[in-house]
Enzyme design. Sequence first.
Site, short mmCIF file in Angstrom:
data_model
loop_
_atom_site.label_atom_id
_atom_site.label_comp_id
_atom_site.label_asym_id
_atom_site.label_seq_id
_atom_site.Cartn_x
_atom_site.Cartn_y
_atom_site.Cartn_z
N PHE A 1 0.78 -1.30 0.07
CA PHE A 1 0.14 -0.08 -0.02
C PHE A 1 0.99 1.12 0.05
O PHE A 1 1.69 1.49 1.01
CB PHE A 1 -0.89 0.04 1.28
CG PHE A 1 -2.07 1.32 1.09
CD1 PHE A 1 -3.12 1.29 0.32
CD2 PHE A 1 -1.44 2.31 1.55
CE1 PHE A 1 -3.80 2.53 0.18
CE2 PHE A 1 -2.33 3.75 1.73
CZ PHE A 1 -3.42 3.56 0.81
N LYS B 1 2.17 11.13 7.28
CA LYS B 1 1.24 10.88 8.39
C LYS B 1 1.87 11.55 9.85
O LYS B 1 1.61 12.82 10.09
CB LYS B 1 1.29 9.36 8.68
CG LYS B 1 0.70 8.58 7.44
CD LYS B 1 -0.13 7.40 7.87
CE LYS B 1 -1.30 6.98 6.73
NZ LYS B 1 -0.76 5.99 6.05
N ASP C 1 9.20 2.87 2.20
CA ASP C 1 7.92 3.50 2.46
C ASP C 1 7.87 3.40 4.09
O ASP C 1 7.28 2.50 4.38
CB ASP C 1 6.87 3.16 1.69
CG ASP C 1 5.62 4.01 1.81
OD1 ASP C 1 5.61 4.68 3.14
OD2 ASP C 1 4.53 3.92 1.00
C1 LIG Z 1 -1.07 6.03 4.39
C2 LIG Z 1 0.22 5.60 3.71
C3 LIG Z 1 0.22 6.03 2.44
C4 LIG Z 1 -0.28 7.35 1.55
O1 LIG Z 1 -0.31 8.29 2.46
P1 LIG Z 1 -1.67 9.44 2.30
O2 LIG Z 1 -1.23 10.49 3.29
O3 LIG Z 1 -2.74 8.74 2.71
O4 LIG Z 1 -1.59 9.79 0.46
C5 LIG Z 1 1.52 5.60 1.66
N1 LIG Z 1 2.21 4.54 2.30
C6 LIG Z 1 2.02 4.00 3.45
C7 LIG Z 1 2.78 2.77 3.85
C8 LIG Z 1 0.75 4.38 3.98
O5 LIG Z 1 0.51 3.87 5.07
#
Ligand SMILES: *Cc1c(COP(=O)(O)O)cnc(C)c1O
Length: 395
Positions: free
Chosen positions: A137, A251, A222
């Site tokens: 994700f 985040k 990520d």
């Molecule tokens: C939440 C998330 C994203 C995307 O972040 P947004 O601010 O919602 O665009 C990307 N990678 C990971 C691992 C995430 O948990």
Amino acid sequence: MDYLEIERKLGANNYKPLDVVLNRGQGIWVWDVDGNRYMDCLSAYSAVNQGHCHPEIVKALTEQAGKLSLTSRAFRNDQLSQFYTSLCELTHSHKVLPMNSGAEAVETAIKIVRKWGYQTKGIGENKAEIIVCDNNFHGRTITIISFSSDPGAREGFGPFTPGFKRIPFGDAAALKAAITENTIAFMVEPIQGEAGVIIPPDTYLKDVRQICDDHDIVLILDEIQTGLGRTGKLLAEEHAGIEADMTLIGKALSGGLYPVSAVLSNTEIMDVLHPGEHGSTFGGNPLACAVALAALDVLIKEKMIENSAAMGAYFLSGLKTLKNPLIKEARGRGLMIGLEFMPEKINARQYCEQLKDNGILCKETHENIIRFAPPLVVTKKDIDYALDIIHKVIG
Ligand SMILES: *Cc1c(COP(=O)(O)O)cnc(C)c1O
């Protein structure tokens, strides 16, 4: 007011939230419009690691909002250099590119690494390939869903962006086998969050680091969800004793008060960008920088990362004593915890509804996994409180 009915009538139908309407938060607690209190065990998907409405972050936000909020990058602002300095000191990265959402940070990394591939590896035009993992994700844009393996994220949204190859997560040999002369990067989550808190084998990231070195390909981690203390370290890569070439954070970078994300990179890769090749009106704005600085400051100063490690272990050991034959596994690192039920046997959503009715907010991921990820300011007493209710509902 009939919140549910108005949302149903006027809002897009792209979410299926629990039926609880919140209007106040403090630390690990949130309150609904009827004044009922809940313990937040989701933390807005780990964006609220520092706890709701942390007073020092609120102070930074309100003070900076009354001073200067947005200059665009046409001009410079005094908060940006402090933001760079703080992030580079904390993470040992060489350079920072500020964006807003997580998906934008992912998109930015893809652009940069492609350019790096063409310039320094001499990859043929439009041939650059990035390897990613099944069940990843990384966000919701067209390019990002182009390499998703989730049918719900993709179906009906094509045509898709080419240049990606998917391999199984947690399998270093699969990475080695997938590399071609056109491979420029491997992008992976240190622990897959949305997939259900999937923790790879202990040696995985070390092996991946070695393979990337051997083949001169960029390792992009990520850490938008795993980063900033969630797993009991500032970055989850520290558990493996490695450093990524590019790290994506978002985040909790703002403690949930404002959308702030960043690409952290070494100089060689980041320096392929020149003026005019990338940007964002809001990226790096003084308000975002001031909020992020305060969010990082309290994370370190109040020892939230250490607390995440200790409280995570405590929470997990409590979940492991749950007596329910339908539980497959409780697993986690720090306060990133997943409780997995036997597939097809249980609807995790039902448990989430029942937990909500008993004062605990959490969310299922897939049909059979519940994620527990409270703010990192949670105490032993709070966890005992939660475990009590969880045992009553699930145990
Ligand atoms: C939440 C998330 C994203 C995307 O972040 P947004 O601010 O919602 O665009 C990307 N990678 C990971 C691992 C995430 O948990």
